[in-house]
Every structure is written in C-alpha cells, then in structure tokens.
Design a protein around this motif. Structure first.
Motif, PDB file in Angstrom:
ATOM      1  N   THR A  31      -4.543   8.155  -0.979  1.00  0.00           N
ATOM      2  CA  THR A  31      -3.416   7.786  -1.836  1.00  0.00           C
ATOM      3  C   THR A  31      -2.630   9.021  -2.250  1.00  0.00           C
ATOM      4  O   THR A  31      -1.394   9.046  -2.190  1.00  0.00           O
ATOM      5  CB  THR A  31      -3.914   7.039  -3.084  1.00  0.00           C
ATOM      6  N   GLU A  84       0.848  -1.167   0.000  1.00  0.00           N
ATOM      7  CA  GLU A  84       0.000   0.000   0.000  1.00  0.00           C
ATOM      8  C   GLU A  84       0.895   1.232   0.000  1.00  0.00           C
ATOM      9  O   GLU A  84       1.970   1.223   0.583  1.00  0.00           O
ATOM     10  CB  GLU A  84      -0.914   0.035   1.220  1.00  0.00           C
ATOM     11  N   THR A 128      -3.666   2.937  -1.973  1.00  0.00           N
ATOM     12  CA  THR A 128      -3.853   2.368  -0.646  1.00  0.00           C
ATOM     13  C   THR A 128      -5.338   2.248  -0.387  1.00  0.00           C
ATOM     14  O   THR A 128      -6.163   2.645  -1.219  1.00  0.00           O
ATOM     15  CB  THR A 128      -3.167   3.218   0.426  1.00  0.00           C
TER      16      THR A 128
END
Length: 292
Positions: free
Chosen positions: A262, A218, A249
């Motif tokens: 993200t 991630e 993520t």
C-alpha cells in the motif's frame, strides 16, 4: 470557502541542501490554497465485502467469498467504518461534493442515479462494446513464431492458475452479483454517482470542481486505473490526490507487516497523479478556515 492545506509528495530527484541519496527522498510538503466549492471526494469501490450481510456464495463459505482474503476484507471494513465514513460525513457538512465511483450495475438502483446521469449516458450502457482490434501484424506461418505458441500457452496458463486459482475464481465471480455499498457509506441526498470518466468530467465541469481527493480500494488498481480513476481524470487536468489513511490494497506475506505494498503505491500516486494527505489534515484545514 478558501482554506490552506499542506499537500505532500515524495521526490525522486535532488532535494536542496541534502545529499542525493535514497534516504533523503522522504515525504515533503507543498502549500496550497483550495476552495471547498472546487474540491470533490471520489469514493472508489466502497463495497460490503466483509460485512455480516455482505455477499457470500454458499458453496464457498464466508472466508472464501471474500475478494482477497478475510484479513484484507476486515481491514477495508475497518477503514470504511472508522475513517472514510466519519470523514465523508464531516466534509458533507462543509459543503464538499461527494462522488461514489463504482460500477454502473451497483449504482443504478439508488435514487441519485437519475440526477447523476443523462438519458444519453444511461442509454449508452445498453450498447454493445466495440469489438477490440489488434493492429499488430501476425507472422505468416507457425514456423516463424518465436517463442513457440504451445510453450507460451503452457507457461502463461500455469502461471495464471498458480496466481489466481481459476477453479476458485470462477466460483468467486458469483460474489459480484450480490455486492452493494455498505450501509454506513450509502449515497446521501446531494451525492453523485459516477461510472465513467466522460460522465465524471461532465459533472466536475458543471460544478467547476478542479481537485479530487480519492478514498477507497484498491490503491494500486481501481483507485488509479478504473474508469473513474486517477489516470483518466489526471489526463483531463484534474489534480488527483490520495488520502493515505483512507485506502489500502491486498498485501502478501512479505508486505503485510507494515502494509508496504500500500505504501509503495501511495508513493507512486504522488509521483504520477498528484499529492497525498490524511483525512484528519484535510478536515482540520477546512475547520480552521471555518473558525477563522
């Protein structure tokens, strides 16, 4: 082969000729001349969660066997199939070294394992982990402890269960026994398998690779903080860059529309470890040098 590329960053300090306000802190470019012999691709935790033949615990079913929800699994699969795999295939053709950064027990079954690791590195996996030590001094008596331990245990346990749903998580942990690298992203001849920053540093040193472009998952956890992640590799001095379209993520309801979680962590990567770019920008920069 040398190639020109504009790597990108987001400043957190004044920018010349612009007012010093947050709206001025937008992504900017930094030109570099790199060499395909001196760059590597770090594929972090490319897993087959979300594939039809992926890991599934019967008592949980397909949806609850995903790590962070079905939408997250589907998004990662799309990124792997549509962006990461085509990008990696193109870069292999240009002679760029590919590294699969993953847990050792996911990698040991692949033939590349033997030439990616030394006997000493393989033997080290069988050694017990060192006992963790805590150097902080404990108060002498329970009366001296504040906040009270029973209150701390109560709220921390309550919060942890609210976030993680431990009853589900204990069942979901069984998924990891069945995780594999998905078929489109499986290691190819010449790829290297990496499980630890010391081993990674050895492989990079032997090949004189100085710059890493990270893809995978991630964005906020393993890409940065795993044993092969940016934090460790940056401490050696490597330039650690993220390909923005090759990572994500797990989002929450407030951030899902726009993938803001993200995006925030990509900006953090630019602040801490290196630069960012896109898969297409990297490929086009190399292609241009090949044409010239």
């Amino acid at each position: 082969m040398k190639f020109n590329i504009n790597l990108e960053y987001t400043p957190i300090s004044p920018v010349a000729d612009l007012p010093f306000t947050e709206s001025s802190l937008s992504r900017r470019i930094s030109p570099y001349v790199l060499d395909t012999d001196e760059i590597g691709i770090a594929l972090v935790d490319i897993w087959n969660i979300g594939w039809e033949n992926g890991p599934c615990i019967p008592e949980l079913g397909y949806e609850l066997s995903t790590e962070r929800g079905i939408s997250h699994a589907n998004r990662k699969r799309q990124i792997i199939e549509e962006i990461i795999c085509p990008t990696v295939n193109e870069l292999r053709k240009s002679g760029v070294q590919i590294f699969h950064c993953n847990h050792a027990f996911f990698l040991e079954k692949y033939p590349q394992w033997n030439y990616s690791t030394t006997q000493e590195e393989r033997d080290s996996l069988n050694k017990p982990k060192n006992e963790q030590t805590n150097s902080s001094e404990k108060p002498n008596t329970e009366d001296d402890i504040f906040p009270p331990r029973d209150w701390v245990h109560f709220w921390q346990g309550k919060h942890s269960n609210e976030i993680n749903n431990w009853e589900w998580l204990k069942q979901n942990d069984k998924v990891y026994e069945f995780i594999d690298i998905p078929d489109p992203a499986k290691p190819q001849e010449g790829d290297l398998l990496v499980f630890h920053h010391v081993q990674f540093h050895r492989l990079l040193t032997e090949r004189k690779i100085k710059v890493l472009f990270y893809m995978g998952f991630e964005t906020d956890i393993c890409v940065q903080f795993s044993d092969c992640g940016m934090k460790f590799m940056s401490s050696y001095g490597y330039m650690c860059n993220i390909l923005r379209d090759c990572t994500t993520t797990f989002e929450v309801a407030e951030t899902l529309n726009g993938l803001w979680k993200t995006r925030v962590h990509i900006a953090n990567i630019e602040n801490k470890w290196g630069y960012s770019t896109t898969s297409q920008a990297l490929i086009e920069s190399i292609r241009k040098s090949e044409r010239d």
